[in-house]
Design an enzyme around this catalytic site. Structure first.
Site, short mmCIF file in Angstrom:
data_model
loop_
_atom_site.label_atom_id
_atom_site.label_comp_id
_atom_site.label_asym_id
_atom_site.label_seq_id
_atom_site.Cartn_x
_atom_site.Cartn_y
_atom_site.Cartn_z
N GLY A 29 -14.31 54.18 37.70
CA GLY A 29 -14.06 55.52 38.34
C GLY A 29 -12.71 55.72 39.07
CG MET B 133 -19.74 45.37 43.34
SD MET B 133 -18.75 44.64 44.74
CE MET B 133 -18.31 45.85 45.75
NE ARG C 166 -26.42 63.55 42.47
CZ ARG C 166 -25.47 64.29 42.81
NH1 ARG C 166 -24.77 64.60 41.65
NH2 ARG C 166 -25.15 64.61 43.84
N GLY C 167 -22.52 59.03 41.06
CA GLY C 167 -21.07 58.26 40.55
C GLY C 167 -21.32 57.31 39.45
CG HIS C 168 -22.39 53.38 40.70
ND1 HIS C 168 -22.97 53.50 42.08
CD2 HIS C 168 -21.43 52.56 40.78
CE1 HIS C 168 -22.50 52.87 42.88
NE2 HIS C 168 -21.31 52.05 42.21
CE LYS D 169 -15.03 56.32 47.06
NZ LYS D 169 -14.96 54.90 47.28
CB ALA E 90 -25.79 50.24 46.93
P1 AMP Z 1 -18.63 49.68 42.74
O1 AMP Z 1 -20.17 49.56 42.66
O2 AMP Z 1 -18.40 50.68 44.21
O3 AMP Z 1 -17.76 48.47 42.74
O4 AMP Z 1 -18.38 50.79 41.79
C1 AMP Z 1 -18.56 50.69 40.20
C2 AMP Z 1 -17.92 51.59 39.54
O5 AMP Z 1 -18.21 52.92 39.89
C3 AMP Z 1 -16.17 51.49 39.90
O6 AMP Z 1 -15.59 51.68 38.38
C4 AMP Z 1 -16.10 52.69 40.84
O7 AMP Z 1 -14.77 53.26 40.80
C5 AMP Z 1 -17.13 53.82 40.31
N1 AMP Z 1 -17.42 54.65 41.14
C6 AMP Z 1 -17.82 54.46 42.59
N2 AMP Z 1 -17.99 55.56 43.31
C7 AMP Z 1 -17.68 56.70 42.30
C8 AMP Z 1 -17.70 58.00 42.24
N3 AMP Z 1 -18.14 58.55 43.57
N4 AMP Z 1 -17.73 58.83 41.34
C9 AMP Z 1 -17.32 58.21 40.05
N5 AMP Z 1 -17.10 56.79 39.94
C10 AMP Z 1 -17.55 55.96 41.14
#
Ligand code: AMP
Length: 283
Positions: free
Chosen positions: A149, A30, A35-37, A151, A32
């Site tokens: 992730g 989504m 480094r996790g992404h 998370k 924003a």
């Molecule tokens: P989001 O943009 O929050 O919907 O997340 C997109 C993807 O990134 C999802 O698969 C999340 O689980 C993963 N994600 C978000 N935060 C982290 C993180 N800190 N470490 C690893 N993956 C993450």
């Protein structure tokens, strides 16, 4: 990096690549980005010649319209980060592109028990919305591997189930990457941007409370450990939706542990208006 805004154009481009024998890794987000992404993009880049990353703030998965309105958008920076990470394709669709027939849900996904607990319980309709958007995206990208992730532990289980419900499991492998954390233990999250400096100082207590369980847990009744962790957070001013110790495979709550069963501890808590989630698999 090539940027696509139209599903049909992306679909055709991917078809051509596949004709040339190239495999596709897919990272839905989504935006924003942090480094996790990027760790998901890197995992995909390692395994596939082409990584598609999507950025789409999906309105149907927000059960709280204020949370949707306040969701951070940093698209310029996201593009730079993706380019630097060597992403081949960015898919940046509009709401109309993903939901040409409007936001009203056509399909009800039979998610069963998974939807009645934890995030499913506290965010009614959330996983239906997640499945709605991910179905659209999977049908456009048809990836060989979907990178998620840890998370979002429960979401990984929901999406593995979706891939099966869509009968895509022979084509699309689901891979879960570890949670990336800040040096103080706070799980990286787009929502962290919404924390003020005082909240940011308190936020790592979430990780601390999960670790408390990891360090103290013993076979037998678990309630006292759970209550202690909950109070660690409450003493810091968090408002909890849940703090649960559960079976790592089914997410059924575990109250009496035999010392063998694989466990995961999961938390969702508010710091003022910002809702944070995290989890830790207890090894
Ligand atoms: P989001 O943009 O929050 O919907 O997340 C997109 C993807 O990134 C999802 O698969 C999340 O689980 C993963 N994600 C978000 N935060 C982290 C993180 N800190 N470490 C690893 N993956 C993450």
């Amino acid at each position: 990096m090539i940027l696509f805004k139209k599903s049909a154009e992306l679909h055709k481009w991917i078809d051509d690549q596949r004709q040339n024998g190239k495999s596709i890794g897919f990272v839905p987000t989504m935006g924003a980005l942090h480094r996790g992404h990027l760790s998901l993009v890197k995992a995909s880049n390692k395994a596939h010649p082409i990584t598609v990353c999507s950025i789409f703030v999906n309105p149907t998965q927000f059960n709280d319209s204020i949370d949707f309105d306040l969701y951070p958008v940093t698209i310029e920076k996201d593009i730079d980060m993706l380019e630097e990470a060597g992403t081949a394709i960015l898919f940046l669709p509009s709401v109309k592109e993903i939901y040409p027939g409007g936001l009203k849900q056509k399909e009800k996904y039979p998610l069963g028990y998974l939807e009645t607990i934890l995030e499913g319980k506290f965010r009614p309709g959330h996983y239906q919305g997640v499945c709605q958007v991910v179905q659209q995206l999977l049908e456009i990208v048809k990836p060989d591997e979907l990178f998620l992730g840890q998370k979002d532990y429960q979401q990984c289980m929901v999406l593995a189930k979706l891939v099966e419900l869509l009968e895509m499991h022979e084509q699309t492998r689901v891979t879960v990457s570890p949670t990336l954390r800040e040096p103080d233990g706070l799980a990286m999250s787009s929502r962290n941007m919404r924390l003020n400096s005082e909240e940011r100082k308190k936020a790592p207590f979430i990780y601390y409370s999960l670790n408390y369980i990891r360090e103290h847990i013993k076979p037998g009744k678990l309630e006292s450990f759970r209550i202690r962790s909950q109070s660690i957070l409450e003493e810091q001013g968090f408002k909890l939706d849940y703090f649960e110790i559960a079976d790592a495979k089914t997410l059924e709550p575990v109250n009496d542990w035999d010392g063998e069963q694989d466990l995961v501890t999961l938390v969702a808590a508010y710091l003022n208006d910002v809702r944070l989630i995290d989890n830790l698999v207890l090894d």
